[in-house]
Design an enzyme around this catalytic site. Structure first.
Site, PDB file in Angstrom:
ATOM      1  N   ASP A  32     111.028 -12.353 -19.106  1.00 48.52           N
ATOM      2  CA  ASP A  32     111.837 -11.416 -18.332  1.00 48.52           C
ATOM      3  C   ASP A  32     112.707 -12.226 -17.370  1.00 48.52           C
ATOM      4  OD1 ASP A  32     112.857  -9.349 -16.872  1.00 48.52           O
ATOM      5  OD2 ASP A  32     110.921  -8.417 -16.427  1.00 48.52           O
ATOM      6  N   GLU A  62     114.997  -9.046 -21.555  1.00 47.28           N
ATOM      7  CA  GLU A  62     113.571  -9.113 -21.877  1.00 47.28           C
ATOM      8  C   GLU A  62     113.355  -9.332 -23.362  1.00 47.28           C
ATOM      9  OE1 GLU A  62     110.790  -6.183 -20.617  1.00 47.28           O
ATOM     10  OE2 GLU A  62     111.929  -5.774 -18.795  1.00 47.28           O
TER      11      GLU A  62
END
Length: 668
Positions: A106, A198
């Site tokens: 992330d 992500e």
DNA sequence: GGGGCACCACATT
DNA sequence: TTCCAAATGTGGTGCCCC
């Protein structure tokens, strides 16, 4: 059941802001040490009294109702109800797979970080990417003030007066995202990204091939990302994706957390983990589980397994118990095709029809462009509306064939919108689903019900659905494609044509009042008529969710001068039955049926009805609303169906015309 | 009673 | 002074039809 229901108090009293739960009152990386109470108070003060706030309260009330309902259900459970859970847990436990190593990555405050990278003068400043109305990402400096993503900009300003705003630039983010993805590819060629910032990587192979640990891969990958993009990311490594995602959040920003592939490590990890950290458990689910069963941590899911099994569906229960066991996806999911494509726009609330239709036109154009870019066509068009009061409605119609052109979309979308007006709107959106690629060979869906109808009703009928469409399509578009936009409409349209061999016949059933082609040729002020006649609200208001439903109104289409027929679905339990009576009476008269006395009263009462006036102008009806003799004679001469007397089983009671039609038709 | 469909709420970034 | 997004997927529910 009181032991299971650890119902917490929900604040209120002299600190009302404590019970105003917003998305931003939850913990988010970089927000430790923020004076939560102060932030919450500011948000409350700024929101209080606004339309948005009122709508939030309405939604809260619905959630509360659901909670009450579940509590009541819970209280009724007996020992037998709550004895079927152990087998389920054992089954799930048996499916546990600790052989895979998943990595979730992330990017840290991605949009903000990219902006800072591109413009180093922003470094160190509290930064918000977004606008006064909405913040997409906040930098860590801004988060210290309680500013965060999904917060409106004006509240961000209040929390942090020095907040710097930057408009999002998606091309930039896509560029950096691609750089990062090139790195991911090295570790897992089948990695899959869930957004620009992500991704999930199955690093099992890499670990085996290179004889390194998940931890080493994580460090290496973060280093590579930084080198390639100049940005930092955070990483979580775990035996499954669900846990890996939770792990990537633990040492954010620029950190990593590795959970070993051991059962004990996993169960210990989830034992105290708040359920809200789990992807898929949002605000509502969290509240429900907490207030009905006292669940706040994953482990408590197992403790309350019996109740979960008894109260929720199998799918939901499986999910909840998996959370409790720390189970999650371990196989790389198959590449899934896009299911829908949509666009929506927020604007300052307006009830100006022309403006609304202009917005719709733009949306149709955008959607058509997007669809055509990806060579896609679709059959179901969903119109999304958000009223000035923040109430969200969606209305859908399914076309007979696959469409993608702006014109086709717009014809369909206009019909859906007209049926809802008048409304003050702040957002409109269009979504196309039931997609197929242009290269595919889209089989026109068969209308089984329609076939059946034909077989039942008239073997000689040779109705051409598409050619039956109105030729007075003012838009000049190919109305044939979407003349009948829903299955019901096709059915009804064909039924109408079938029964009468005359497109002037009206047809209705319990929940459907359909007005075919003839109306389309009337040159009336369509906006006014369609809104005055049987709007969804007129007929009983908005359908509520689930068990709390106490009024039912569904609708599809109404009067539309561009289509060869129009329809309106209204529930039999209309809150304003008079209007439905009137319409049915009107249909009766157009069909040349004798009306029960009650309809006469209805008509008297609604003699000022706008449509009646318009019909009189058209000289279709006389002053009492009946067909003029000329029109009646004309109709009777062209309609093969014998005229029947509409019987009333109970004086003054409404008889659905459709039951008459259907019975009549089946006898043929 | 099960499949398909429409609608809606919920969730995520 | 006023101001609360966009895109997409999933699952539940209710209805219709077979």
């Amino acid at each position: 059941m009181s032991s299971a229901a650890g119902a917490p108090s929900d604040g209120g009293g002299d600190r009302p802001w404590q019970s105003y739960h917003t998305a931003y009152t939850n913990g988010k990386a970089g927000m430790e040490g923020v004076d939560k109470e102060k932030v919450q108070k500011v948000i409350y003060e700024m929101s209080k009294g606004s339309k948005y706030f009122e709508n939030e309260q309405k939604k809260e009330a619905i959630t509360k109702q659901k909670i009450e309902h579940l509590r009541a259900q819970c209280a009724k459970l007996n020992d037998n109800d709550i004895s079927h859970f152990q087998k389920k847990i054992l089954e799930l436990e048996a499916s546990r797979d600790l052989s895979k190593i998943w990595l979730h990555t992330d990017m840290d405050a991605f949009y903000a970080a990219v902006e800072i990278l591109e413009n180093p003068s922003l470094k160190g400043k509290p930064l918000a990417v977004g606008s006064m109305s909405m913040i997409a990402t906040a930098s860590y400096e801004a988060r210290k003030f309680g500013v965060r993503a999904a917060m409106p900009g004006f509240i961000g300003c209040k929390l942090c007066p020095d907040l710097v705003f930057v408009r999002p630039n998606f091309e930039r983010y896509t560029h950096y995202s691609e750089l990062a993805r090139k790195v991911f590819q090295r570790y897992d060629p089948n990695f899959f990204a869930t957004s620009l910032d992500e991704a999930y990587l199955n690093i099992t192979e890499v670990c085996i091939e290179r004889g390194i640990t998940g931890e080493e891969v994580a460090s290496e990958l973060r280093g590579a990302i930084h080198q390639e993009t100049g940005l930092t990311c955070s990483v979580g490594v775990a035996p499954n994706r669900m846990i890996a995602k939770v792990c990537s959040d633990i040492n954010k920003p620029n950190g990593q957390f590795i959970l070993p592939n051991e059962r004990d490590a996993v169960t210990t990890f989830v034992s105290t983990l708040p359920i809200r950290k789990i992807g898929g458990i949002g605000k509502v689910t969290e509240q429900m589980l907490h207030q009905v069963l006292g669940i706040t941590t994953c482990q408590q899911m197992l403790q309350k397994a019996a109740f979960l099994c008894a109260l929720f569906s199998e799918g939901s229960t499986d999910f909840f118990l998996s959370v409790g066991l720390g189970l999650g996806g371990t196989e790389t999911p198959e590449h899934r095709l896009r299911k829908s494509m949509s666009c929506e726009r927020t604007f300052s609330a307006t009830n100006d029809y022309s403006l609304q239709f202009e917005k719709l036109d733009n949306l149709a154009e955008n959607l058509a462009d997007d669809l055509q870019k990806e060579c896609l066509k679709g059959r179901t068009l969903t119109l999304k509306l958000k009223t000035a009061a923040f109430e969200v409605r969606t209305r859908a119609a399914t076309a007979q064939s696959y469409i993608s052109s702006k014109e086709d979309i717009l014809i369909c979308a206009k019909k859906l919108l007209k049926a809802e007006l008048p409304l003050s709107l702040r957002l409109m959106g269009l979504r196309m689903s039931h997609l197929c690629g242009e290269k595919d060979d889209p089989t026109i869906p068969t209308q089984k019900t329609l076939d059946r109808f034909f077989r039942l009703s008239d073997n000689n009928s040779n109705v051409n659905r598409t050619n039956g469409a109105s030729s007075n399509d003012a838009s000049g578009g190919d109305d044939c494609n979407i003349g009948a936009t829903t299955k019901d409409e096709c059915l009804i349209h064909d039924a109408v044509t079938d029964i009468s061999s005359d497109q002037h016949t009206f047809f209705s059933n319990d929940e459907n009042i359909f007005v075919p082609e003839e109306r389309s040729s009337v040159n009336y002020d369509n906006e006014v008529v369609s809104s005055n006649l049987l709007t969804c609200d007129d007929l009983g208001g908005t359908k509520l969710d689930g068990n709390t439903s106490n009024s039912k109104v569904t609708q599809s289409e109404k009067f539309d001068d561009l289509s060869h027929f129009t329809s309106c679905k209204a529930s039999a339990s209309s809150s304003k039955p008079n209007q439905q009576f009137w319409v049915d009476g009107y249909i009766c008269s157009l069909c040349g049926f004798e009306l029960p006395p009650c309809f006469e009263e209805e008509r008297q009462e609604h003699s000022d009805f706008h449509l009646a006036e318009l019909l009189q102008q058209e000289e279709a009806l006389d002053s009492s609303g009946h067909l003029t003799k000329e029109r009646l004679a004309e109709r009777q001469s062209t309609t093969p169906t014998p005229k029947k007397k509409l019987k009333s089983s109970k004086e003054g009671k409404h008889i659905p015309i459709d039951s008459f039609f259907l019975k009549h038709n089946k006898k043929l």
